[in-house]
Write a protein that holds these residues in place. Structure first.
Motif, PDB file in Angstrom:
ATOM      1  N   LYS A 193      20.296  12.514 -67.593  1.00  0.00           N
ATOM      2  CA  LYS A 193      21.199  11.766 -66.719  1.00  0.00           C
ATOM      3  C   LYS A 193      21.120  12.373 -65.316  1.00  0.00           C
ATOM      4  CE  LYS A 193      24.405  10.974 -70.548  1.00  0.00           C
ATOM      5  NZ  LYS A 193      25.774  11.202 -71.083  1.00  0.00           N
ATOM      6  N   SER A 246      25.364  10.812 -62.420  1.00  0.00           N
ATOM      7  CA  SER A 246      26.587  10.220 -62.942  1.00  0.00           C
ATOM      8  C   SER A 246      27.664  10.443 -61.892  1.00  0.00           C
ATOM      9  CB  SER A 246      27.019  10.883 -64.263  1.00  0.00           C
ATOM     10  OG  SER A 246      26.127  10.584 -65.310  1.00  0.00           O
ATOM     11  N   GLN A 289      25.902   5.335 -63.512  1.00  0.00           N
ATOM     12  CA  GLN A 289      25.125   6.313 -64.267  1.00  0.00           C
ATOM     13  C   GLN A 289      23.664   5.879 -64.277  1.00  0.00           C
ATOM     14  OE1 GLN A 289      25.802   6.773 -68.677  1.00  0.00           O
ATOM     15  NE2 GLN A 289      26.633   8.729 -67.991  1.00  0.00           N
ATOM     16  N   THR A 316      24.410   4.613 -78.730  1.00  0.00           N
ATOM     17  CA  THR A 316      25.828   4.912 -78.791  1.00  0.00           C
ATOM     18  C   THR A 316      26.516   3.839 -79.625  1.00  0.00           C
ATOM     19  OG1 THR A 316      27.831   5.365 -77.485  1.00  0.00           O
ATOM     20  CG2 THR A 316      26.360   3.648 -76.668  1.00  0.00           C
ATOM     21  N   ASP A 370      30.719   8.114 -68.304  1.00  0.00           N
ATOM     22  CA  ASP A 370      29.815   7.726 -69.384  1.00  0.00           C
ATOM     23  C   ASP A 370      29.976   6.237 -69.642  1.00  0.00           C
ATOM     24  OD1 ASP A 370      28.585  10.159 -69.927  1.00  0.00           O
ATOM     25  OD2 ASP A 370      30.293  10.839 -71.119  1.00  0.00           O
TER      26      ASP A 370
END
Length: 306
Positions: A80, A83, A101, A114, A184
């Motif tokens: 990542k 973010s 993100q 996820t 997130d």
């Protein structure tokens, strides 16, 4: 579906304690479904309950089994690099805040998965019906020699998956929110994809659908194989004695070499059985159930036509 998905399937099995995603992804499956893997594809052939192979009155199910949510959130080869939050402006609402993100995928097949609220349904009394199934599936209803049977399915309230097609894959995702701590955003119901690059698969499933499973596979009872090998070795020795007398010339016979060959051969017990020896009364001597494993996931990515 090509080998880019293989890393996801293998990781899924390991991270979720043995669950396997359906193939194709998002396919609805039920406990009791039985299938073959043919040329890398799951071919569902029927269901033991809907087909009355097993009387539904004789089965007990366990529903709403809560699974550990942390095991259903994982990625491989994803970083990542950014973010954070930003502000925007539109004519109707004026200034608004959003979280953004960026996901960077390191290799082809790298993925981000996820999900939320995983739970399972399973056949609770499998041990009580497994022997009956062997007899019916190999002798009285069908004559299967290889088969997979789903004993447990899992679903989530929602899931999101992205798989990269290269080492330059990238996703940029954002969501408008008043929650300053929300960074997130991948997989969130209100998130929006700003841009994507080299992404092979990207999907969000927002309904609870049983698309993940555990299965048993029908396999041969290899414990009896040494008995057949000993018998074959003896028969071969007798054949060579007969051959020397019948063909009237010298034969050099290396029994040790043939013993080694037989012991290393991938023999099927069923190919060695005399006619009519496999029947409803003996089926349990030659078949058993085993858990589907990573080796079976490998079969989902073998295409014999290419």
């Amino acid at each position: 579906m090509n080998s880019l998905y293989k890393k996801f399937y293998s990781n899924f099995y390991s991270r979720t304690n043995g669950y396997i995603p359906s193939k194709p992804l998002n396919k609805t499956l039920f406990p009791g479904d039985f299938f073959h893997i043919i040329n890398g594809e799951m071919i569902v052939l029927g269901n033991i309950f809907s087909g009355n192979i097993i009387d539904p009155k004789n089965v007990a199910f366990e529903h709403h089994i809560k699974l550990h949510p942390n095991s259903w959130q994982f990625n491989n080869g994803v970083t990542k690099p950014y973010s954070g939050r930003g502000t925007g402006n539109n004519a109707i609402d004026g200034v608004f805040e959003y979280s953004k993100q960026i996901l960077a995928f390191e290799t082809n097949g790298s993925f981000f998965f996820t999900s939320n609220n995983p739970e399972a349904v399973k056949i609770k009394n499998w041990s009580e019906i497994q022997d009956e199934l062997i007899i019916k599936l190999t002798q009285t209803h069908f004559s299967f020699r290889e088969l997979y049977l789903i004993t447990e399915t899992a679903s989530t309230s929602d899931w999101t998956l992205a798989i990269s097609s290269s080492s330059h894959g990238e996703l940029e995702v954002a969501i408008e929110s008043d929650n300053f701590g929300l960074v997130d955003v991948f997989g969130h119901a209100n998130s929006k994809t700003i841009q994507s690059k080299d992404i092979e698969y990207y999907n969000r499933e927002s309904e609870r659908k049983p698309s993940f499973f555990k299965a048993k596979k029908l396999v041969e009872q290899n414990e009896t194989l040494p008995v057949f090998i000993d018998k074959l070795i003896y028969q071969r020795a007798q054949l060579n004695i007969w051959g020397k007398n019948f063909y009237k010339y010298n034969l050099n016979y290396n029994q040790d070499h043939e013993v080694a060959q037989l012991n290393n051969a991938q023999l099927s017990i069923l190919d060695l059985l005399p006619g009519n020896q496999l029947n409803p009364n003996t089926a349990l001597l030659y078949f058993k159930w085993a858990d589907a494993t990573l080796d079976d996931i490998e079969k989902l990515f073998v295409n014999y036509g290419s």
